[in-house]
Each structure stands twice: as C-alpha cells, then as structure tokens.
Design a protein around this motif. Structure first.
Motif, PDB file in Angstrom:
ATOM      1  N   CYS A  28      18.384 -11.749  53.687  1.00  0.00           N
ATOM      2  CA  CYS A  28      17.994 -10.690  52.763  1.00  0.00           C
ATOM      3  C   CYS A  28      17.657 -11.259  51.390  1.00  0.00           C
ATOM      4  O   CYS A  28      16.676 -10.886  50.774  1.00  0.00           O
ATOM      5  N   LEU A  29      18.516 -12.174  50.915  1.00  0.00           N
ATOM      6  CA  LEU A  29      18.263 -12.785  49.619  1.00  0.00           C
ATOM      7  C   LEU A  29      16.970 -13.574  49.633  1.00  0.00           C
ATOM      8  O   LEU A  29      16.222 -13.610  48.657  1.00  0.00           O
ATOM      9  N   SER A  30      16.694 -14.236  50.786  1.00  0.00           N
ATOM     10  CA  SER A  30      15.441 -14.975  50.913  1.00  0.00           C
ATOM     11  C   SER A  30      14.252 -14.036  50.813  1.00  0.00           C
ATOM     12  O   SER A  30      13.252 -14.340  50.162  1.00  0.00           O
ATOM     13  N   SER A  31      14.374 -12.858  51.460  1.00  0.00           N
ATOM     14  CA  SER A  31      13.311 -11.860  51.382  1.00  0.00           C
ATOM     15  C   SER A  31      13.130 -11.371  49.955  1.00  0.00           C
ATOM     16  O   SER A  31      12.007 -11.210  49.470  1.00  0.00           O
ATOM     17  N   THR A  32      14.241 -11.135  49.282  1.00  0.00           N
ATOM     18  CA  THR A  32      14.182 -10.697  47.892  1.00  0.00           C
ATOM     19  C   THR A  32      13.518 -11.743  47.018  1.00  0.00           C
ATOM     20  O   THR A  32      12.671 -11.439  46.175  1.00  0.00           O
ATOM     21  N   THR A  33      13.906 -13.002  47.227  1.00  0.00           N
ATOM     22  CA  THR A  33      13.320 -14.098  46.454  1.00  0.00           C
ATOM     23  C   THR A  33      11.808 -14.161  46.653  1.00  0.00           C
ATOM     24  O   THR A  33      11.045 -14.349  45.706  1.00  0.00           O
ATOM     25  N   GLN A  34      11.379 -13.986  47.901  1.00  0.00           N
ATOM     26  CA  GLN A  34       9.947 -14.016  48.187  1.00  0.00           C
ATOM     27  C   GLN A  34       9.228 -12.858  47.502  1.00  0.00           C
ATOM     28  O   GLN A  34       8.143 -13.024  46.949  1.00  0.00           O
ATOM     29  N   LYS A  35       9.842 -11.678  47.528  1.00  0.00           N
ATOM     30  CA  LYS A  35       9.202 -10.526  46.902  1.00  0.00           C
ATOM     31  C   LYS A  35       9.128 -10.690  45.396  1.00  0.00           C
ATOM     32  O   LYS A  35       8.157 -10.290  44.761  1.00  0.00           O
ATOM     33  N   LEU A  36      10.172 -11.271  44.798  1.00  0.00           N
ATOM     34  CA  LEU A  36      10.131 -11.550  43.373  1.00  0.00           C
ATOM     35  C   LEU A  36       9.044 -12.559  43.049  1.00  0.00           C
ATOM     36  O   LEU A  36       8.354 -12.445  42.044  1.00  0.00           O
ATOM     37  N   ALA A  37       8.881 -13.562  43.918  1.00  0.00           N
ATOM     38  CA  ALA A  37       7.815 -14.550  43.712  1.00  0.00           C
ATOM     39  C   ALA A  37       6.454 -13.869  43.766  1.00  0.00           C
ATOM     40  O   ALA A  37       5.573 -14.155  42.949  1.00  0.00           O
ATOM     41  N   ASP A  38       6.276 -12.955  44.725  1.00  0.00           N
ATOM     42  CA  ASP A  38       5.015 -12.226  44.812  1.00  0.00           C
ATOM     43  C   ASP A  38       4.820 -11.322  43.594  1.00  0.00           C
ATOM     44  O   ASP A  38       3.706 -11.170  43.079  1.00  0.00           O
ATOM     45  N   ALA A  39       5.905 -10.720  43.132  1.00  0.00           N
ATOM     46  CA  ALA A  39       5.830  -9.801  41.997  1.00  0.00           C
ATOM     47  C   ALA A  39       5.453 -10.513  40.710  1.00  0.00           C
ATOM     48  O   ALA A  39       4.972  -9.875  39.772  1.00  0.00           O
ATOM     49  N   LYS A  40       5.665 -11.819  40.640  1.00  0.00           N
ATOM     50  CA  LYS A  40       5.297 -12.560  39.427  1.00  0.00           C
ATOM     51  C   LYS A  40       3.815 -12.428  39.127  1.00  0.00           C
ATOM     52  O   LYS A  40       3.394 -12.543  37.976  1.00  0.00           O
ATOM     53  N   LEU A  42       2.233  -9.749  39.291  1.00  0.00           N
ATOM     54  CA  LEU A  42       2.060  -8.457  38.627  1.00  0.00           C
ATOM     55  C   LEU A  42       2.695  -8.441  37.250  1.00  0.00           C
ATOM     56  O   LEU A  42       2.228  -7.720  36.360  1.00  0.00           O
ATOM     57  N   ILE A  43       3.740  -9.231  37.054  1.00  0.00           N
ATOM     58  CA  ILE A  43       4.439  -9.243  35.774  1.00  0.00           C
ATOM     59  C   ILE A  43       3.503  -9.738  34.673  1.00  0.00           C
ATOM     60  O   ILE A  43       2.804 -10.736  34.824  1.00  0.00           O
ATOM     61  N   GLY A  44       3.484  -9.011  33.567  1.00  0.00           N
ATOM     62  CA  GLY A  44       2.635  -9.366  32.438  1.00  0.00           C
ATOM     63  C   GLY A  44       1.953  -8.131  31.870  1.00  0.00           C
ATOM     64  O   GLY A  44       2.286  -6.997  32.191  1.00  0.00           O
ATOM     65  N   ARG A  45       0.988  -8.370  30.995  1.00  0.00           N
ATOM     66  CA  ARG A  45       0.252  -7.299  30.335  1.00  0.00           C
ATOM     67  C   ARG A  45      -1.151  -7.187  30.925  1.00  0.00           C
ATOM     68  O   ARG A  45      -1.798  -8.204  31.191  1.00  0.00           O
ATOM     69  N   TRP A  46      -1.599  -5.962  31.079  1.00  0.00           N
ATOM     70  CA  TRP A  46      -2.874  -5.694  31.729  1.00  0.00           C
ATOM     71  C   TRP A  46      -3.722  -4.724  30.900  1.00  0.00           C
ATOM     72  O   TRP A  46      -3.219  -3.683  30.454  1.00  0.00           O
ATOM     73  N   ASP A  47      -4.973  -5.083  30.679  1.00  0.00           N
ATOM     74  CA  ASP A  47      -5.940  -4.179  30.056  1.00  0.00           C
ATOM     75  C   ASP A  47      -6.653  -3.409  31.156  1.00  0.00           C
ATOM     76  O   ASP A  47      -7.314  -4.011  32.015  1.00  0.00           O
ATOM     77  N   LEU A  48      -6.501  -2.099  31.138  1.00  0.00           N
ATOM     78  CA  LEU A  48      -7.039  -1.253  32.190  1.00  0.00           C
ATOM     79  C   LEU A  48      -8.252  -0.468  31.711  1.00  0.00           C
ATOM     80  O   LEU A  48      -8.367  -0.137  30.530  1.00  0.00           O
ATOM     81  N   THR A  49      -9.130  -0.153  32.637  1.00  0.00           N
ATOM     82  CA  THR A  49     -10.259   0.740  32.383  1.00  0.00           C
ATOM     83  C   THR A  49     -10.269   1.797  33.472  1.00  0.00           C
ATOM     84  O   THR A  49     -10.343   1.483  34.659  1.00  0.00           O
ATOM     85  N   GLY A  93       2.254  -6.709  47.574  1.00  0.00           N
ATOM     86  CA  GLY A  93       1.060  -6.673  46.738  1.00  0.00           C
ATOM     87  C   GLY A  93       0.678  -5.302  46.237  1.00  0.00           C
ATOM     88  O   GLY A  93      -0.229  -5.171  45.423  1.00  0.00           O
ATOM     89  N   ASN A  94       1.350  -4.258  46.724  1.00  0.00           N
ATOM     90  CA  ASN A  94       1.071  -2.893  46.283  1.00  0.00           C
ATOM     91  C   ASN A  94       2.190  -2.410  45.359  1.00  0.00           C
ATOM     92  O   ASN A  94       3.343  -2.822  45.492  1.00  0.00           O
ATOM     93  N   PHE A  95       1.839  -1.528  44.432  1.00  0.00           N
ATOM     94  CA  PHE A  95       2.855  -1.023  43.509  1.00  0.00           C
ATOM     95  C   PHE A  95       2.546   0.420  43.134  1.00  0.00           C
ATOM     96  O   PHE A  95       1.419   0.907  43.292  1.00  0.00           O
ATOM     97  N   ASN A  96       3.570   1.107  42.626  1.00  0.00           N
ATOM     98  CA  ASN A  96       3.387   2.461  42.133  1.00  0.00           C
ATOM     99  C   ASN A  96       4.514   2.818  41.178  1.00  0.00           C
ATOM    100  O   ASN A  96       5.586   2.213  41.201  1.00  0.00           O
TER     101      ASN A  96
END
Length: 327
Positions: A28-40, A42-49, A93-96
């Motif tokens: 489970c922790l390995s899965s969490t670690t992988q998801k956090l790695a993928d989430a990196k 998304l982390i940051g600032r985004w200019d949207l249109t 890769g998806n978020f909401n």
C-alpha cells in the motif's frame, strides 16, 4: 487467529484478512509513493485559459502537497479572489476538486475536473449555475530576474488633457475633468496602450465614500482601492492589498474624497507597495493572477489597467519608470 487491519494511503484503503499485514502495508505504501510521484507533475502553479462560448477568459491554479499524502491548493476564477481548495483528488493522471461560489450567482459548488496532458493540463469547469466550459493550462513562469534592475526614464502615462494612450474595455464612461482622469459612475475598465514588464509606478487617486476600484499591474495583479476603515484588520481584499493574495501591514488610507498615492515597484513577481509614504507590502511574491485580469499570459508584458466597474474613481499624475534590462 484472523486479524483485520485498515491501512490508509493517498487513496489506498485496504481490508486485510489472513494476508500478512506487513507485506500488504508495504504494498500500500508503495502504491502511495507511486501516486505521490505521479502527482508531482501536477504540483505547482498553472496559468489557465477558460473557453467560455468562444471567449478566452483567464484563470489560475496552484496545487500543493499538505503533509505526506494530501493535495490542496488555491484557485482563481474569472472573477473574485483566490479561493482555498481543501482537497485535490488525484488518480492516474486525473484530478478534480470543488469550490463554493463567491460573487457568482447560482447555489451549487463549482466542479473542476482535469487531467495531465503532454502540453500541461486540461479539463472542464462546471459553474455554480450549471454551465460547463473547457479549459487548458500551462505551468506558470517563475519570473525570477537574474539581474539587478536598471531603471529607464519616467513616462507620463496620462497627459491631463484627454484619453490619448488609453482604451476602455467597453462603452466608455471615462473623461478628463480639470486635468483629472475621471469615472463618474460604474462602467468600463481602462487600460494603457503601452505595455510593461518590470517598473516603478506612481499614481494618485481619489474615491468617494463606499466606492471601489483597483490598479492592475501588467493588467494581471490588482492592487485594491477601497473605502476601508483604518481600524479594519488588514486583509488582501481591503485597501492596498494584492487582491486575494497579499495583505498590507496596515490600512494606511486617508479616507474618501482625499487625494492619496500608491508607489508600486514590480520586479518579476516581487512587489512593494508604498501608500501615502508608508510601506505596507515590502518585496513580497505575487503567486498568480487576480480575478479580473486581462489574461493569464504571465510571461508577457502587460498594461496598467484601472478598474471602473465598481463605482466612481479619479486618477491623476500617473508616472511609470520601466526597467530596461528585464532578464
């Protein structure tokens, strides 16, 4: 003896029967670690249109990691101030996430859905009125400057005679009265035809009781003008705040029907605001665009822009000193 354990990760909730708890917990922790790695990604600032029926409108998103497994953030819509996001749900890769309405009509929460793409992020926003629009986003530039600013010559942006060098965003109510740039009632906003990157801006203004306006830097970051009482606790949405982001250290307003001054220095994202001779924001970072921005193209020059849709306002003696070596 059968033992049952509950292990919680980023989105990992597993019931364990006779399976070895240590092994499953590690998985489970390995899965969490992988998801956090993928989430990196998304982390940051985004200019949207946002594409609102063929009209491009600016928006902004910041995603942060809270603790070790929860994504949170801030969101700026096409109007209003920056709104906290309590949780950003992310999976494969998806978020909401959802946010409540602020100044908008409608009684439902906004729903923002998106996904990572090759060029950034993209998705849909469903408003408090139930309308759904598509949007795209790119990573926001850091706007860090490698050189100490070299200042150019002062430029008088307002000639005290007419509106030469200025344009209204709609039906124009702005006029020049006795050498003063005047909006007698709510109407169109006004922006300079010249655009700038980094600069020092001096502007004098006068508002009426309960009126509201703002000075937008590069057309994207609003320094609030509002009839705020001196005893009010400083807030980013009150007088001299960077709207929704940076509160002043004090409300240094002189009150309605009196001429006041803003002396503002903007270098990259770093801003200093001096109000009537008192420094209330000292070299602080503006995270992103504020509601009402002309666009979300933060790496481009932009105009000086005055808000004219929130009540009567007057301006005079508008002088800008641009940087000549922006890098």
């Amino acid at each position: 003896m059968r033992k049952k354990f509950f292990v919680l990760g980023l989105s990992c909730f597993i019931t364990i029967g006779t399976v070895d708890a240590t092994t499953t917990s590690s998985s489970c922790l390995s899965s969490t670690t992988q998801k956090l790695a993928d989430a990196k990604n998304l982390i940051g600032r985004w200019d949207l249109t946002i594409d609102e029926n063929g009209k491009s409108l600016p928006s902004w998103l910041e995603v942060k990691l809270s603790g070790t497994r929860t994504l949170v953030g801030y969101f700026v819509g096409t109007s209003g101030s920056a709104r906290p996001v309590a949780k950003v749900n992310f999976n494969n890769g998806n978020f909401n996430f959802t946010i409540p309405p602020q100044w908008e009509s409608g009684d439902r929460d906004f729903v923002i859905e998106g996904a990572l793409s090759e060029s950034g992020i993209q998705g849909t926003i469903t408003t408090s009125e139930g309308q759904t629009y598509h949007w795209k986003g790119v990573k926001a530039p850091d706007l860090k400057r490698a050189e100490i600013p070299t200042w150019g010559k002062p430029i008088q942006l307002f000639n005290s005679r007419d509106l030469t060098g200025w344009k209204a965003t709609g039906n124009n109510q702005w006029e020049v009265k006795n050498g003063v740039l005047t909006s007698t009632h709510s109407g169109a906003n006004l922006y300079s035809e010249q655009t700038f990157t980094d600069f020092k801006l001096h502007v004098e203004f006068k508002y009426q009781k309960n009126s509201n306006s703002g000075v937008y830097l590069r057309g994207r970051y609003e320094v609030q003008i509002e009839d705020s009482p001196n005893e009010a606790h400083p807030s980013s949405v009150l007088f001299s705040g960077i709207y929704g982001f940076l509160p002043p250290s004090e409300i240094a307003a002189l009150g309605p029907d009196r001429w006041q001054t803003y002396d503002i220095t903007l270098v990259g994202r770093m801003v200093t605001v001096v109000v009537n001779g008192r420094t209330v924001i000292n070299n602080q970072e503006i995270p992103g665009i504020t509601g009402g921005a002309i666009d979300s193209n933060e790496d481009e020059p932009g105009p000086i822009y005055f808000q004219g849709d929130h009540g009567p306002i007057e301006f005079r003696n508008i002088v800008i000193i641009p940087v000549v070596n922006t890098k």
